[in-house]
Structures are given as C-alpha cells and as structure tokens.
Design a protein around this motif. Structure first.
Motif, PDB file in Angstrom:
ATOM      1  N   LEU B 324       0.840  -1.206   0.000  1.00 16.26           N
ATOM      2  CA  LEU B 324       0.000   0.000   0.000  1.00 16.26           C
ATOM      3  C   LEU B 324       0.872   1.253   0.000  1.00 16.26           C
ATOM      4  CD1 LEU B 324      -2.999  -0.689   2.417  1.00 16.26           C
ATOM      5  CD2 LEU B 324      -3.077  -0.197  -0.033  1.00 16.26           C
ATOM      6  N   VAL B 325       1.869   1.253   0.908  1.00 18.84           N
ATOM      7  CA  VAL B 325       2.738   2.433   0.999  1.00 18.84           C
ATOM      8  C   VAL B 325       3.502   2.610  -0.309  1.00 18.84           C
ATOM      9  CG1 VAL B 325       4.752   3.426   2.152  1.00 18.84           C
ATOM     10  CG2 VAL B 325       2.954   2.344   3.507  1.00 18.84           C
ATOM     11  N   MET B 326       4.008   1.503  -0.858  1.00 21.01           N
ATOM     12  CA  MET B 326       4.770   1.615  -2.096  1.00 21.01           C
ATOM     13  C   MET B 326       3.891   2.127  -3.237  1.00 21.01           C
ATOM     14  SD  MET B 326       7.517  -1.538  -1.918  1.00 21.01           S
ATOM     15  CE  MET B 326       6.765  -2.284  -3.290  1.00 21.01           C
ATOM     16  N   GLY B 327       2.640   1.661  -3.248  1.00 23.81           N
ATOM     17  CA  GLY B 327       1.708   2.130  -4.278  1.00 23.81           C
ATOM     18  C   GLY B 327       1.533   3.637  -4.202  1.00 23.81           C
ATOM     19  N   LEU B 328       1.374   4.134  -2.968  1.00 24.64           N
ATOM     20  CA  LEU B 328       1.180   5.576  -2.797  1.00 24.64           C
ATOM     21  C   LEU B 328       2.421   6.352  -3.217  1.00 24.64           C
ATOM     22  CD1 LEU B 328      -0.645   5.389   0.634  1.00 24.64           C
ATOM     23  CD2 LEU B 328      -1.638   6.144  -1.521  1.00 24.64           C
ATOM     24  N   VAL B 329       3.587   5.817  -2.830  1.00 25.88           N
ATOM     25  CA  VAL B 329       4.830   6.513  -3.194  1.00 25.88           C
ATOM     26  C   VAL B 329       5.022   6.481  -4.708  1.00 25.88           C
ATOM     27  CG1 VAL B 329       7.334   6.459  -3.005  1.00 25.88           C
ATOM     28  CG2 VAL B 329       5.925   6.080  -0.971  1.00 25.88           C
ATOM     29  N   SER B 330       4.757   5.316  -5.305  1.00 22.30           N
ATOM     30  CA  SER B 330       5.007   5.201  -6.746  1.00 22.30           C
ATOM     31  C   SER B 330       4.065   6.101  -7.535  1.00 22.30           C
ATOM     32  CB  SER B 330       4.865   3.747  -7.199  1.00 22.30           C
ATOM     33  OG  SER B 330       3.506   3.391  -7.242  1.00 22.30           O
ATOM     34  N   GLU B 331       2.880   6.344  -6.972  1.00 22.28           N
ATOM     35  CA  GLU B 331       1.958   7.248  -7.689  1.00 22.28           C
ATOM     36  C   GLU B 331       2.531   8.663  -7.739  1.00 22.28           C
ATOM     37  OE1 GLU B 331      -2.787   7.949  -7.890  1.00 22.28           O
ATOM     38  OE2 GLU B 331      -1.840   8.132  -5.941  1.00 22.28           O
ATOM     39  N   ILE B 332       3.136   9.076  -6.619  1.00 22.63           N
ATOM     40  CA  ILE B 332       3.755  10.407  -6.614  1.00 22.63           C
ATOM     41  C   ILE B 332       4.866  10.456  -7.656  1.00 22.63           C
ATOM     42  CG2 ILE B 332       4.995  12.099  -5.225  1.00 22.63           C
ATOM     43  CD1 ILE B 332       3.701  10.957  -2.748  1.00 22.63           C
ATOM     44  N   ILE B 333       5.684   9.400  -7.692  1.00 18.50           N
ATOM     45  CA  ILE B 333       6.803   9.375  -8.651  1.00 18.50           C
ATOM     46  C   ILE B 333       6.269   9.401 -10.084  1.00 18.50           C
ATOM     47  CG2 ILE B 333       8.728   7.978  -9.485  1.00 18.50           C
ATOM     48  CD1 ILE B 333       9.014   6.970  -6.559  1.00 18.50           C
ATOM     49  N   LYS B 334       5.216   8.613 -10.318  1.00 17.27           N
ATOM     50  CA  LYS B 334       4.630   8.567 -11.661  1.00 17.27           C
ATOM     51  C   LYS B 334       4.160   9.965 -12.086  1.00 17.27           C
ATOM     52  CE  LYS B 334       0.459   6.665 -13.741  1.00 17.27           C
ATOM     53  NZ  LYS B 334      -0.741   5.879 -13.375  1.00 17.27           N
ATOM     54  N   GLY B 335       3.492  10.646 -11.167  1.00 16.20           N
ATOM     55  CA  GLY B 335       3.028  11.993 -11.465  1.00 16.20           C
ATOM     56  C   GLY B 335       4.189  12.932 -11.751  1.00 16.20           C
ATOM     57  N   LEU B 336       5.235  12.791 -10.948  1.00 14.66           N
ATOM     58  CA  LEU B 336       6.425  13.623 -11.104  1.00 14.66           C
ATOM     59  C   LEU B 336       7.022  13.447 -12.494  1.00 14.66           C
ATOM     60  CD1 LEU B 336       7.787  15.444  -9.010  1.00 14.66           C
ATOM     61  CD2 LEU B 336       9.436  13.629  -8.593  1.00 14.66           C
ATOM     62  N   ILE B 337       7.117  12.180 -12.911  1.00 16.85           N
ATOM     63  CA  ILE B 337       7.696  11.903 -14.234  1.00 16.85           C
ATOM     64  C   ILE B 337       6.834  12.510 -15.334  1.00 16.85           C
ATOM     65  CG2 ILE B 337       8.202  10.055 -15.880  1.00 16.85           C
ATOM     66  CD1 ILE B 337       8.932   8.315 -13.413  1.00 16.85           C
ATOM     67  N   LYS B 338       5.514  12.323 -15.210  1.00 22.22           N
ATOM     68  CA  LYS B 338       4.618  12.825 -16.266  1.00 22.22           C
ATOM     69  C   LYS B 338       4.655  14.338 -16.345  1.00 22.22           C
ATOM     70  CE  LYS B 338       1.867   8.963 -17.142  1.00 22.22           C
ATOM     71  NZ  LYS B 338       0.753   8.489 -17.915  1.00 22.22           N
ATOM     72  N   VAL B 339       4.719  14.994 -15.190  1.00 19.61           N
ATOM     73  CA  VAL B 339       4.760  16.453 -15.205  1.00 19.61           C
ATOM     74  C   VAL B 339       6.087  16.935 -15.780  1.00 19.61           C
ATOM     75  CG1 VAL B 339       4.792  18.511 -13.764  1.00 19.61           C
ATOM     76  CG2 VAL B 339       3.104  16.750 -13.346  1.00 19.61           C
ATOM     77  N   ARG B 340       7.178  16.270 -15.415  1.00 21.39           N
ATOM     78  CA  ARG B 340       8.488  16.707 -15.900  1.00 21.39           C
ATOM     79  C   ARG B 340       8.627  16.515 -17.404  1.00 21.39           C
ATOM     80  NH1 ARG B 340      13.829  15.123 -12.933  1.00 21.39           N
ATOM     81  NH2 ARG B 340      14.539  15.940 -14.921  1.00 21.39           N
ATOM     82  N   LYS B 341       8.091  15.407 -17.879  1.00 20.10           N
ATOM     83  CA  LYS B 341       8.134  15.123 -19.316  1.00 20.10           C
ATOM     84  C   LYS B 341       7.541  16.285 -20.101  1.00 20.10           C
ATOM     85  CE  LYS B 341       7.897  10.343 -20.318  1.00 20.10           C
ATOM     86  NZ  LYS B 341       6.955   9.228 -20.217  1.00 20.10           N
ATOM     87  N   GLN B 342       6.409  16.782 -19.557  1.00 21.27           N
ATOM     88  CA  GLN B 342       5.712  17.852 -20.258  1.00 21.27           C
ATOM     89  C   GLN B 342       6.532  19.125 -20.261  1.00 21.27           C
ATOM     90  OE1 GLN B 342       2.992  17.847 -21.949  1.00 21.27           O
ATOM     91  NE2 GLN B 342       2.609  20.025 -22.224  1.00 21.27           N
ATOM     92  N   SER B 343       7.140  19.462 -19.108  1.00 25.72           N
ATOM     93  CA  SER B 343       7.824  20.750 -19.046  1.00 25.72           C
ATOM     94  C   SER B 343       9.097  20.746 -19.898  1.00 25.72           C
ATOM     95  CB  SER B 343       8.132  21.121 -17.593  1.00 25.72           C
ATOM     96  OG  SER B 343       8.726  20.018 -16.941  1.00 25.72           O
ATOM     97  N   LYS B 344       9.620  19.555 -20.197  1.00 22.36           N
ATOM     98  CA  LYS B 344      10.793  19.495 -21.074  1.00 22.36           C
ATOM     99  C   LYS B 344      10.429  19.864 -22.508  1.00 22.36           C
ATOM    100  CE  LYS B 344      13.823  16.161 -18.883  1.00 22.36           C
ATOM    101  NZ  LYS B 344      13.983  14.712 -18.785  1.00 22.36           N
TER     102      LYS B 344
END
Lengths: 120, 345
Positions: B324-344
């Motif tokens: 559960l904890v890993m799922g929550l953490v990985s969701e934050i990371i996933k969001g981070l990657i998607k947002v960064r991809k866009q700003s590049k």
C-alpha cells in the motif's frame, strides 16, 4: 410543423433582440418615458412590446448607458430616460457595427440569391 | 373584480418576484405604463373591465414579465456546473448501485434461503433510500455550489472570452497525450472505493477465512481486529475517502499538472500517515488469528502446516501494508515523471 414554427419564432426573437436595444438607444437623445418610446418606435415601424422595452430600459440604466429621472409634475408620475455619456459612446459603436453588418449581409444575401430575387 | 383591484393584483404579482430594492420603482413604472396603455386603448372613453384585461394580457403573465425584469435566469444548477453535476451523479449512482448489489449478492451467498426477502429489500431500498439519497445529496451540494458562486462562474467565463490581454502567443499548449488521464481510470477507482467502504462498513465480519461445518458456514476467522473495529473502520474510511478525493481531482484536471501533483503528493503523504497510525497501534490485524485457526481445526499447533500458516499470515499482513505504501509513493513518482516530461517539451 408547429415545431418548425416555434423554432422560426425563436430565430426571429433572437434577431430582433439586439436591434431593439439599438432602436431604443437611438431615440434617447431627448428624454422619453417608456410608453412614449414604445409609441415612437411603433410609428417608425419597430414593434416592441412594453413588457420587453421596460425591463430593457431598466437594464440599460443599471449598466450605465441611460440616466433616469422621475417627473412628478404631470398628472401621473413618469420615469424619463436619457442617454448618458457612456450610452452615447456605446450607441456610436453600435451604429458603426450595425452599418457594417448591414453592408456585409446585403453582400452575402444578394451574392447568393440576387438573380432570383432581384426585386429590391 | 374591480378594475383597479385587477391592476393592483397584477403589479403586485410582478413586483413580489423582484428584489426588494426594485419593487417600488418598478411598481410605479408599471402603474404608469398600464394607465398609458389604457388611455391609448379607450381614447377618452370610459375604461371597462375588458380593457384592463386585454391590456394585462398584452403585458403577459406576471411571472414572465418579472423574469424579464430580473434579466438573468435563475438556475438551481447552471450551465457552468451542469456537466460536472451529471458526471458526479453518474459516478455516485454507479458506485452505490454496485455497492448495494454487492451486499445483496453476499447476503444471498451466505443465506440462500432468504433470497426472496433480500431481493425485495434490495429493490425497495432503491426507491426508498438509494436513489433519493444519491440524487438528493448530489443535487443539493451542487445547488449550494451554484448559489454561492452565483455570477462568479459566468464572470470567470466571460473574463476568459473577453480577455483583452489575450494574445496568440499566450495560448496554452495542447496537453501531451501521455499526460492525459483516461477518465475511466478514476471512475473505476471511485466505484471500487465506494464498494470497499460499503463492504467495510456493512459486511466486514465476512472479511476473513470462512469455516464451514456440516455444509453450513459456522464462523469467520476475521483478518481484522474485531475488538478495535470501530476505530479501525474510521481510519479505513478516511483512507479510502482520501483515494476518492484524489481520483475526483484526476477526473477534474483530466491530466497531470503541477497543481495536481502537489495535491496528490499531499493526499498520499496523509494516507501513508494513516497507515503508520494503523500499524503503530498494532491493533489492525486480528491478534488471535492463529489461535482461532487452531480452535476450528484448520491447523494443528506444532505441525509444519501451523508454522507455514503462521509465516504466511505474518508475511501477508506485513507486505499488504508495505505494498500500500509503495503504491502511494510510486503514484507520486509517476506523477512527477509525467509532469516533468511535459515541461521538457
């Protein structure tokens, strides 16, 4: 059929709505009360229901295009409306827009059906 | 009815529908108008009741006239909120129908003899509780939102459309399809979440190992700690509630944005905090789980089977929380990657 008529009525209403505003503003260099304005517009061929014009005048006043004053000297008190400075400016712009709409619409309509209906 | 009374009533019927501050003015104006119209109609002759009636008919129904004076249409839920309203209503209905159906199915599995009763309850509850509740509360919430944002929403819209500062160079980029969130994901997540809440709130006692004796279900060895259940339940509902909020945000934004990333991160940190609270209390899982297994002869103490069961139980309870904890953490990371991809880009 009656459905089509309803839709046509709606289209007519929409078309008239803006013209009523211009028509009313154009007559308010001199103060008029609601019903005298209805009469003036009617004489010039623009049929407006009082039930439409009275609320419109109030709205235009609220928006700052008209100024109003109650005249209580006559037999019955009447609210007179007059163009404000903003109203004059707005009318000028509206008229310019109107001219250009009329020109383009004429071009459009005559361009398409000019041959068949060339009677105007 | 006397002529004057008819006019009085008409003017009153119009002005009572208007804001207090305008009543006197509109009322005076209407009296003047009606008298002018009557004068024109009779041209100096006597005014009859019939004349009054016709003039009033020409003015139209008081309701219509009042509406014209008010100008703006009154909405319970206006066009700006309408789409969102329908969407939320659909999700809420699907969730609740799914939840109720699940409860019904569980009831039937556990107690097939009473199927008819359950079925009647199930159907009746739709009309007495579920549909009125869901539609009622959703509509009420949106009506509140509409009421308190009156004018503001349309103001925002007109600001956008009439924006004088607008310039083609300010146009927002078309969102990267990779960042886009397919609406079915959050909708499914919300529906499942509601199902889980219904399950934990109503039928949690079946969340465990079912012991059958003589072909009947005799006992359920609960996974969760029944003694502390009320406090656990609050935390579980909070936890799932946070997921629903998060998924609603995804639905609202429709794509990963910085703002959404921040909200998601905050919600997930709170969720992780909740898990830590659950674990540190050490009363989430049924403390006598292994004893009950022995008691109902599932395993015998001292055998290999017992040791295996104990290891499985300890590992599963531990890893459930870790995942559960890993799922929550990985969701934050996933969001981070998607947002960064866009700003590049």
């Amino acid at each position: 059929m009656s459905d089509a008529h309803e839709h046509i009525d709606k289209l007519m209403q929409e078309l008239r709505r803006g013209t009523i505003t211009i028509g009313a503003l154009s007559q308010l260099d001199a103060p008029q009360y609601g019903y005298s304005l209805v009469t003036i517009l009617k004489e010039k061929g623009l049929q407006v229901e009082p039930g439409t014009l009275y609320p419109l005048l109030r709205r235009l006043e609220k928006q700052g295009f008209l100024e109003s004053k109650w005249d209580t000297n006559e037999t019955r008190p009447r609210k007179y409306y007059l163009l404000s400075d903003t109203g004059k400016e707005a009318l000028g712009l509206l008229l310019k827009e109107w001219e250009s709409i009329v020109t383009s619409m004429n071009d459009l309509i005559k361009g398409e059906t000019g041959e068949e209906n060339g009677d105007d | 009815m006397k002529k004057m009374e008819m006019i009085d009533r008409y003017v009153y019927a119009v002005t009572k529908r208007l804001p207090e501050t305008q009543r006197k003015d509109v009322s005076d104006e209407l009296y003047g108008l009606i008298e002018d119209m009557l004068d024109e109609r009779v041209q100096g002759k006597n005014i009859t009741d019939n004349d009054v009636e016709e003039v009033l008919l020409e003015l139209g129904s008081p309701r219509q006239l009042a509406q014209k004076y008010r100008g703006t249409k009154k909405y319970v839920i206006g066009p700006e909120l309408y789409d969102m309203y329908i969407l939320v209503l659909k999700i809420a209905l699907i969730s609740v129908v799914a939840g109720t159906t699940a409860v019904f199915v569980i009831q039937v599995i556990l107690n097939p003899m009473n199927t008819l009763d359950y079925f009647i309850d199930y159907i009746v509850s739709f009309f007495t509780a579920i549909i009125p509740n869901v539609i009622g509360w959703t509509t009420l919430s949106f009506a509140f939102a509409e009421y308190f944002s009156e004018g503001k929403l349309s103001g925002e819209l007109s600001k956008v459309t009439l924006d004088k500062e607008w310039h083609p160079s300010n146009l927002a980029p078309i969102p990267d399809p990779k960042r886009r969130i397919n609406p079915s994901e959050p909708i499914i997540a919300i529906v499942v979440s509601v199902l889980l809440i219904v399950f934990f709130a109503a039928s949690h006692e079946y969340f465990g190992i079912w012991i059958y004796q003589n072909g009947e279900m005799a006992h359920v060895i609960s996974f969760l700690n029944e003694n502390a259940y009320s406090s656990i339940l609050i935390l579980i509902i909070l936890f799932i509630g946070l997921i629903i909020v998060k998924e609603s945000l995804k639905l609202f934004y429709g794509r990963w944005t910085k703002a959404m990333l921040i909200y998601t991160a905050m919600l997930n940190v709170i969720s992780i905090g909740l898990i830590i609270v659950l674990v540190s209390g050490e009363n989430l899982w049924n403390p006598s789980f292994m004893n009950e297994l022995v008691q109902y002869n599932v395993v015998t103490r001292g055998t290999d089977a017992f040791r295996t069961a104990q290891i499985i139980w300890e590992q599963v309870t531990f890893w459930t929380l870790v995942i559960l904890v890993m799922g929550l953490v990985s969701e934050i990371i996933k969001g981070l990657i998607k947002v960064r991809k866009q700003s590049k880009n």
